[in-house]
Design a protein around this motif. Structure first.
Motif, short mmCIF file in Angstrom:
data_model
loop_
_atom_site.label_atom_id
_atom_site.label_comp_id
_atom_site.label_asym_id
_atom_site.label_seq_id
_atom_site.Cartn_x
_atom_site.Cartn_y
_atom_site.Cartn_z
N ARG A 129 3.91 5.57 -5.73
CA ARG A 129 3.78 5.63 -7.19
C ARG A 129 2.70 6.62 -7.61
O ARG A 129 2.86 7.36 -8.58
CB ARG A 129 3.47 4.23 -7.74
CG ARG A 129 4.63 3.25 -7.65
CD ARG A 129 4.41 2.03 -8.51
NE ARG A 129 3.31 1.21 -8.03
CZ ARG A 129 3.45 0.23 -7.16
NH1 ARG A 129 4.65 -0.04 -6.65
NH2 ARG A 129 2.41 -0.49 -6.79
N VAL A 130 1.61 6.65 -6.86
CA VAL A 130 0.54 7.59 -7.17
C VAL A 130 1.03 9.02 -7.01
O VAL A 130 0.74 9.91 -7.83
CB VAL A 130 -0.69 7.33 -6.28
CG1 VAL A 130 -1.71 8.44 -6.43
CG2 VAL A 130 -1.32 5.99 -6.63
N SER A 131 1.80 9.29 -5.91
CA SER A 131 2.32 10.63 -5.68
C SER A 131 3.26 11.06 -6.81
O SER A 131 3.22 12.20 -7.28
CB SER A 131 3.05 10.67 -4.34
OG SER A 131 3.60 11.95 -4.11
N THR A 132 4.11 10.10 -7.25
CA THR A 132 5.02 10.42 -8.35
C THR A 132 4.26 10.75 -9.63
O THR A 132 4.59 11.70 -10.35
CB THR A 132 5.97 9.22 -8.59
OG1 THR A 132 6.71 8.96 -7.41
CG2 THR A 132 6.92 9.51 -9.74
N VAL A 170 0.84 -1.21 0.00
CA VAL A 170 0.00 0.00 0.00
C VAL A 170 0.87 1.25 0.00
O VAL A 170 0.60 2.22 -0.74
CB VAL A 170 -0.95 -0.02 1.21
CG1 VAL A 170 -1.67 1.32 1.35
CG2 VAL A 170 -1.97 -1.13 1.09
N GLU A 171 1.93 1.27 0.84
CA GLU A 171 2.80 2.44 0.89
C GLU A 171 3.51 2.64 -0.45
O GLU A 171 3.67 3.77 -0.91
CB GLU A 171 3.82 2.27 2.02
CG GLU A 171 3.23 2.30 3.42
CD GLU A 171 2.47 3.59 3.69
OE1 GLU A 171 2.92 4.66 3.23
OE2 GLU A 171 1.41 3.53 4.35
N ALA A 172 3.96 1.53 -1.06
CA ALA A 172 4.61 1.63 -2.37
C ALA A 172 3.65 2.18 -3.41
O ALA A 172 4.02 3.00 -4.26
CB ALA A 172 5.15 0.27 -2.80
#
Length: 442
Positions: free
Chosen positions: A280-283, A274-276
């Motif tokens: 990726r979503v933030s990037t 989930v953190e990963a």
């Protein structure tokens, strides 16, 4: 009553239960990759059971009986169960065995004119809903003991044999049915039962249970003695149940959804995923914001803009740099200078920017009826020569049509098509090709 047999059965059952509980404790908790909302396909849901026990022509709920005394007889059966959820399944059950009873006094015999009976239970089949009472457990991650209740509907084929007060036997077998030639009387019944399951392993359960069967008839013991009363019988049993399916899947019988949900919420691997995913979503969001940024408003993202800060309204190319359009060359005619008529790529449609020049040409021709004009059409070097020749002719005809519609006599206008020949600029650049897409006046 034959209490000796009952005591033996109960004693054997208790010893087996203690042994099973010990085996279950050693078996431990089975890990599984199953998910709470992953559906039934991730579990083993079919079970096959064999059982044996005692059949009795009475039930613990009481009620009237046609005979004062009853015997304990052997019964045995099979079950096939489909677990539909963590706490509910459907069970198809079959049962065979014997039932018997007697009257011990002259008063009892006089009441029914029957000294004894023995009924062959040829077959009994039923479909029941089975509820696992202890599937959800907030204290244990995985149970080794489970309690069940069940009820359903079924049919049985049975053949009573009675002995009357005069010691005359009456056997119904072969004399049943409306025509009197059937082996068994067919009757419906309602099964109701309770039980307890002990987990031996991930594949095998040891079951103990007690079922009551309420028959929709008063002839199970071959005696109609209580008016509108119905007969009943019961079955106390022990048996083994085997889970069917792939060993890689857990058995849905023993899955605790509360523990599974806790595992999913506390699983370090899941949290890391989930953190990963959040990273990726933030990037991606940052990348989208960068692509959307356009400080000078020229329609080219700052990330790709090679000429940032262009003035508003500037026409730019794909890299954000201004496009420099050379001024169209002018040609000299006997009535003055007329700019060439320019066209878009692969088009013969007049642009509105050409109307002032065309209106001036029309006015000059209409002012002097002795003048004629030649319209020479051209194209840039893209495409085949034949196609460009046709395109250049269409462009010259577009200019002629405009002049004729404005009042110039068509006979005073000559059309010539040159295709991509006679370029006035370099066809290897877009700026040059723009100039070559033209109609000249002569």
């Amino acid at each position: 009553m034959n209490y000796s047999t009952i005591k033996k059965v109960v004693a054997c059952s208790m010893i087996a239960a203690l042994g099973v509980t010990s085996a279950s404790a050693q078996d431990g908790t089975t890990s599984s990759s199953a998910k709470v909302f992953g559906g039934r396909a991730q579990y083993r849901t079919w079970s096959l059971g064999v059982n044996a026990g005692v059949l009795m022509p009475v039930a613990v709920t009481g009620g009237s009986d046609d005979f004062a005394n009853w015997d304990v007889k052997l019964g045995y059966g099979l079950t096939l169960r489909k677990q539909l959820g963590h706490a509910f399944g459907l069970e198809l059950a079959g049962l065979r065995g014997d039932l018997s009873g007697s009257n011990s006094s002259a008063t009892d015999i006089a009441a029914t004119d029957r000294r004894s009976f023995e009924t062959e239970l040829g077959w009994a089949g039923s479909l029941s809903g089975v509820v696992n009472v202890a599937t959800v457990d907030f204290l244990r991650r995985e149970n080794s003991v489970n309690f069940i209740v069940k009820a359903g509907y079924g049919f049985a084929g049975y053949a009573p044999k009675t002995v009357n007060a005069a010691n005359v036997a009456l056997d119904w077998k072969g004399k049943a049915g409306s025509s009197g030639d059937k082996d068994y009387v067919i009757g419906a019944f309602i099964p109701v039962g309770v039980g307890v399951k002990f987990k031996l392993s991930n594949r095998v359960n040891f079951d103990l249970g007690y079922n009551m069967y309420f028959v929709d008839a008063d002839n199970l013991d071959g005696t109609y003695a209580k008016g509108t009363s119905k007969d009943k019988f019961s079955y106390g049993y022990g048996g083994l149940e085997f889970s069917l399916g792939k060993s890689s899947k857990p058995n849905l019988d023993w899955v605790n959804p509360v523990a599974m949900m806790y595992d999913e919420l506390k699983d370090n691997t899941l949290r890391q995923e989930v953190e990963a995913l959040k990273g990726r979503v933030s990037t991606l969001e940052n990348t989208v914001n960068q692509l959307a940024a356009d400080a000078d408003g020229d329609g080219v993202s700052d990330k790709f803009d090679k000429c940032p800060g262009t003035p508003a309204g500037t026409v730019v190319d794909g890299s954000g740099c201004p496009i420099k359009f050379p001024e169209p060359a002018a040609t000299t005619t006997s009535s003055g200078n007329y700019s060439n008529i320019q066209f878009e790529f692969d088009s013969s449609v007049l642009k509105t920017s050409s109307y002032p020049t065309l209106d001036q040409v029309s006015a000059d021709l209409r002012a002097d009826n002795t003048k004629t004009i030649t319209l020479s059409g051209y194209a840039s070097a893209e495409g085949t020569e034949a196609y460009n020749l046709k395109l250049s002719k269409d462009r010259a005809n577009s200019v002629k049509t405009y002049l004729v519609n404005s009042g110039v006599d068509a006979k005073r206008i000559t059309i010539k098509a040159f295709g991509e020949s006679n370029p006035i600029a370099d066809n290897s650049t877009e700026e040059g090709r723009i100039l070559n897409r033209r109609v000249e006046f002569k």
